[in-house]
Write a protein that holds these residues in place. Structure first.
Motif, PDB file in Angstrom:
ATOM      1  N   THR A 100       0.831  -1.210   0.000  1.00 33.14           N
ATOM      2  CA  THR A 100       0.000   0.000   0.000  1.00 33.14           C
ATOM      3  C   THR A 100       0.861   1.254   0.000  1.00 33.14           C
ATOM      4  O   THR A 100       0.621   2.193  -0.771  1.00 33.14           O
ATOM      5  CB  THR A 100      -0.929   0.002   1.219  1.00 33.14           C
ATOM      6  N   ALA A 101       1.869   1.278   0.865  1.00 33.88           N
ATOM      7  CA  ALA A 101       2.742   2.451   0.926  1.00 33.88           C
ATOM      8  C   ALA A 101       3.491   2.656  -0.381  1.00 33.88           C
ATOM      9  O   ALA A 101       3.656   3.787  -0.845  1.00 33.88           O
ATOM     10  CB  ALA A 101       3.724   2.292   2.080  1.00 33.88           C
ATOM     11  N   ALA A 102       3.957   1.549  -0.994  1.00 38.97           N
ATOM     12  CA  ALA A 102       4.701   1.664  -2.248  1.00 38.97           C
ATOM     13  C   ALA A 102       3.826   2.217  -3.372  1.00 38.97           C
ATOM     14  O   ALA A 102       4.257   3.080  -4.149  1.00 38.97           O
ATOM     15  CB  ALA A 102       5.265   0.300  -2.640  1.00 38.97           C
ATOM     16  N   ILE A 103       2.575   1.742  -3.448  1.00 36.91           N
ATOM     17  CA  ILE A 103       1.679   2.209  -4.506  1.00 36.91           C
ATOM     18  C   ILE A 103       1.370   3.694  -4.336  1.00 36.91           C
ATOM     19  O   ILE A 103       1.427   4.478  -5.297  1.00 36.91           O
ATOM     20  CB  ILE A 103       0.380   1.386  -4.506  1.00 36.91           C
ATOM     21  N   LEU A 104       1.069   4.112  -3.117  1.00 35.95           N
ATOM     22  CA  LEU A 104       0.750   5.520  -2.892  1.00 35.95           C
ATOM     23  C   LEU A 104       1.971   6.418  -3.083  1.00 35.95           C
ATOM     24  O   LEU A 104       1.861   7.523  -3.628  1.00 35.95           O
ATOM     25  CB  LEU A 104       0.182   5.703  -1.482  1.00 35.95           C
ATOM     26  N   ALA A 105       3.139   5.948  -2.628  1.00 38.55           N
ATOM     27  CA  ALA A 105       4.349   6.747  -2.814  1.00 38.55           C
ATOM     28  C   ALA A 105       4.669   6.916  -4.297  1.00 38.55           C
ATOM     29  O   ALA A 105       5.041   8.004  -4.752  1.00 38.55           O
ATOM     30  CB  ALA A 105       5.526   6.092  -2.091  1.00 38.55           C
ATOM     31  N   LEU A 106       4.519   5.832  -5.069  1.00 39.89           N
ATOM     32  CA  LEU A 106       4.753   5.922  -6.509  1.00 39.89           C
ATOM     33  C   LEU A 106       3.752   6.866  -7.158  1.00 39.89           C
ATOM     34  O   LEU A 106       4.121   7.662  -8.040  1.00 39.89           O
ATOM     35  CB  LEU A 106       4.647   4.523  -7.126  1.00 39.89           C
ATOM     36  N   SER A 107       2.510   6.792  -6.722  1.00 35.19           N
ATOM     37  CA  SER A 107       1.498   7.691  -7.267  1.00 35.19           C
ATOM     38  C   SER A 107       1.847   9.144  -7.007  1.00 35.19           C
ATOM     39  O   SER A 107       1.733   9.999  -7.890  1.00 35.19           O
ATOM     40  CB  SER A 107       0.141   7.352  -6.637  1.00 35.19           C
ATOM     41  N   GLU A 108       2.299   9.439  -5.791  1.00 36.97           N
ATOM     42  CA  GLU A 108       2.681  10.819  -5.457  1.00 36.97           C
ATOM     43  C   GLU A 108       3.870  11.287  -6.274  1.00 36.97           C
ATOM     44  O   GLU A 108       3.913  12.434  -6.726  1.00 36.97           O
ATOM     45  CB  GLU A 108       2.994  10.908  -3.961  1.00 36.97           C
ATOM     46  N   LYS A 109       4.859  10.409  -6.481  1.00 35.98           N
ATOM     47  CA  LYS A 109       6.036  10.789  -7.271  1.00 35.98           C
ATOM     48  C   LYS A 109       5.661  11.071  -8.719  1.00 35.98           C
ATOM     49  O   LYS A 109       6.187  12.003  -9.343  1.00 35.98           O
ATOM     50  CB  LYS A 109       7.091   9.691  -7.202  1.00 35.98           C
ATOM     51  N   VAL A 110       4.759  10.255  -9.257  1.00 34.07           N
ATOM     52  CA  VAL A 110       4.332  10.478 -10.644  1.00 34.07           C
ATOM     53  C   VAL A 110       3.633  11.827 -10.767  1.00 34.07           C
ATOM     54  O   VAL A 110       3.861  12.577 -11.728  1.00 34.07           O
ATOM     55  CB  VAL A 110       3.414   9.332 -11.106  1.00 34.07           C
ATOM     56  N   LEU A 111       2.793  12.147  -9.795  1.00 34.16           N
ATOM     57  CA  LEU A 111       2.116  13.452  -9.832  1.00 34.16           C
ATOM     58  C   LEU A 111       3.117  14.597  -9.714  1.00 34.16           C
ATOM     59  O   LEU A 111       2.984  15.628 -10.382  1.00 34.16           O
ATOM     60  CB  LEU A 111       1.093  13.531  -8.709  1.00 34.16           C
ATOM     61  N   GLU A 112       4.116  14.436  -8.839  1.00 32.84           N
ATOM     62  CA  GLU A 112       5.143  15.468  -8.707  1.00 32.84           C
ATOM     63  C   GLU A 112       5.916  15.648 -10.010  1.00 32.84           C
ATOM     64  O   GLU A 112       6.229  16.777 -10.407  1.00 32.84           O
ATOM     65  CB  GLU A 112       6.108  15.100  -7.580  1.00 32.84           C
ATOM     66  N   LEU A 113       6.208  14.542 -10.691  1.00 32.25           N
ATOM     67  CA  LEU A 113       6.915  14.632 -11.971  1.00 32.25           C
ATOM     68  C   LEU A 113       6.063  15.338 -13.017  1.00 32.25           C
ATOM     69  O   LEU A 113       6.572  16.129 -13.818  1.00 32.25           O
ATOM     70  CB  LEU A 113       7.303  13.235 -12.453  1.00 32.25           C
ATOM     71  N   ARG A 114       4.772  15.059 -13.023  1.00 30.70           N
ATOM     72  CA  ARG A 114       3.886  15.737 -13.967  1.00 30.70           C
ATOM     73  C   ARG A 114       3.853  17.240 -13.693  1.00 30.70           C
ATOM     74  O   ARG A 114       3.918  18.052 -14.623  1.00 30.70           O
ATOM     75  CB  ARG A 114       2.471  15.159 -13.856  1.00 30.70           C
TER      76      ARG A 114
END
Length: 388
Positions: A165-179
């Protein structure tokens, strides 16, 4: 590499409306996991649990706190609050109490608690908390159920639910930051392109219009006494106008690079036409192409200001090059507001030179006149490319 034009930057800018968040679409995706507690609820309903009202109240409290925690999973500012930590502490108290007291299906509360922890904590706090919960789930399963398999499944489920769960949410946040970073870079590229074009247009038109005005005045004065010389000045005006059109097209496409030698020749002609005696001196090795292009812009702006503002009779341009740097000095004997009069032209040049590792200083001379001094390192081209 050719600079990105404004229209290209706008086309390349990502469109947020066409993109969706990676991973779970919303926090409601975590609510179905509450079905893991159906076994415990079944025990309460069937009366297979001692003191069923304790178990029922415990489940109600746990589920309420779980929903409260996971609904804040997609907002880092909302989840990093005292209430989140208080809710997790309450869930932990209920989990340990019911799992240790009843065992069996109540061990499923450990994976649910770990999942809630995975939505809220990050870094070392997450690792330590999930590690403690995993060991607790395994030990409780082994003690209450006296079954090694129950200990393994409880521990493994707790570990997996928290970390995944933490990995999925952290990856989601990083992708949004990159966008968001990519969008910001696109906006910055548009702003830089607009600034580049406005500076180039100011420098080009300021010099060109000044030269046209000077030559028009010369043609008007000569028309009554020497028609041939007046026609020559008019011909020069036509040439300057055509050249200005070419330079503006080059400025729009972003490929224009001024030649220092050509700019010094234009400076001599402009100053002479304005009745200002030009004195140009060069020493040392010639500057590199990028350095020469930057110095050409300085010569153009400084000479334009001398013609328009200084009232000078002499303008001196000194270019001295060494193996490490190149120094350009433009001085006049006017009113002290010529070669470097404050304006957007010199401010823009100062920023350009700073990006290339150089400097620009200007000010009135003690004995009258004005002076502009520019220093550029030999590797100005490499510095400018690194900034770009």
């Amino acid at each position: 590499m050719a600079p990105v034009t404004t229209s290209e930057s706008i086309r390349r800018a990502p469109r947020r409306s066409r993109q969706r968040r990676p991973g779970p679409r919303s926090a409601y995706a975590f609510l179905p996991w509450l079905l893991l507690g159906m076994g415990a609820l079944s025990n309460v309903v069937r009366g297979e649990t001692p003191n069923p009202w304790v178990g029922g109240i415990g489940l109600l409290v746990f589920n309420s706190l779980y929903v409260s925690v996971v609904l804040q999973a997609f907002d880092p500012r909302a989840r990093d609050t005292w209430w989140t930590y208080a809710a997790l502490s309450g869930m932990a108290a209920v989990t340990y109490g019911l799992a240790i007291g009843y065992g069996g299906p109540w061990l499923a509360l450990f994976p649910l608690l770990s999942l809630a922890v995975g939505t809220s904590l990050r870094g070392r706090r997450l690792a330590w908390t999930v590690g403690v919960l995993t060991c607790s789930a395994a030990l409780t399963g082994a003690w209450r159920d006296t079954d090694a398999w129950s200990a393994v499944t409880s521990g493994y489920g707790t570990l997996l639910s928290g970390l995944v769960t933490a990995a999925i949410l952290a990856l989601s946040e990083k992708v949004l930051e990159l966008r968001e970073t990519r969008e910001e870079l696109a906006r910055t590229a548009v702003d830089q392109e607009r600034l580049r074009f406005s500076r180039d247009l100011h420098d080009l038109l300021g010099h060109t219009m000044s030269l046209i005005v000077v030559k028009s005045e010369a043609a008007r004065r000569l028309a009554a006494v020497d028609l041939d010389k007046a026609l020559a000045q008019i011909t020069d005006i036509e040439t300057v106008g055509r050249q200005a059109l070419t330079e503006i097209r080059e400025a729009v496409t972003g490929y224009r690079e001024s030649s220092l030698t050509a700019e010094l020749d234009r400076a001599r002609d402009t100053l002479s036409s304005a009745g200002v005696e030009p004195v140009v001196r060069q020493s040392g090795p010639p500057p590199a192409p990028v350095t020469g292009a930057l110095l050409a812009w300085v010569v153009r702006e400084a000479v334009t200001n001398v013609v328009r503002h200084s009232g000078a009779t002499t303008c001196r341009i000194d270019l001295a090059g060494t193996a490490d740097s190149t120094r350009l000095t433009v001085t006049d004997n006017g009113r002290g507001e010529g070669a470097g009069s404050p304006g957007s032209g010199l401010r823009g040049l100062k920023e350009r030179l700073a990006q290339a590792g150089g400097s620009l200083e200007s000010g009135p001379e003690e004995k009258g006149g004005f002076r502009v001094v520019v220093t550029l390192p030999a590797d100005a081209g490499a510095a400018q490319q690194s900034v770009g």
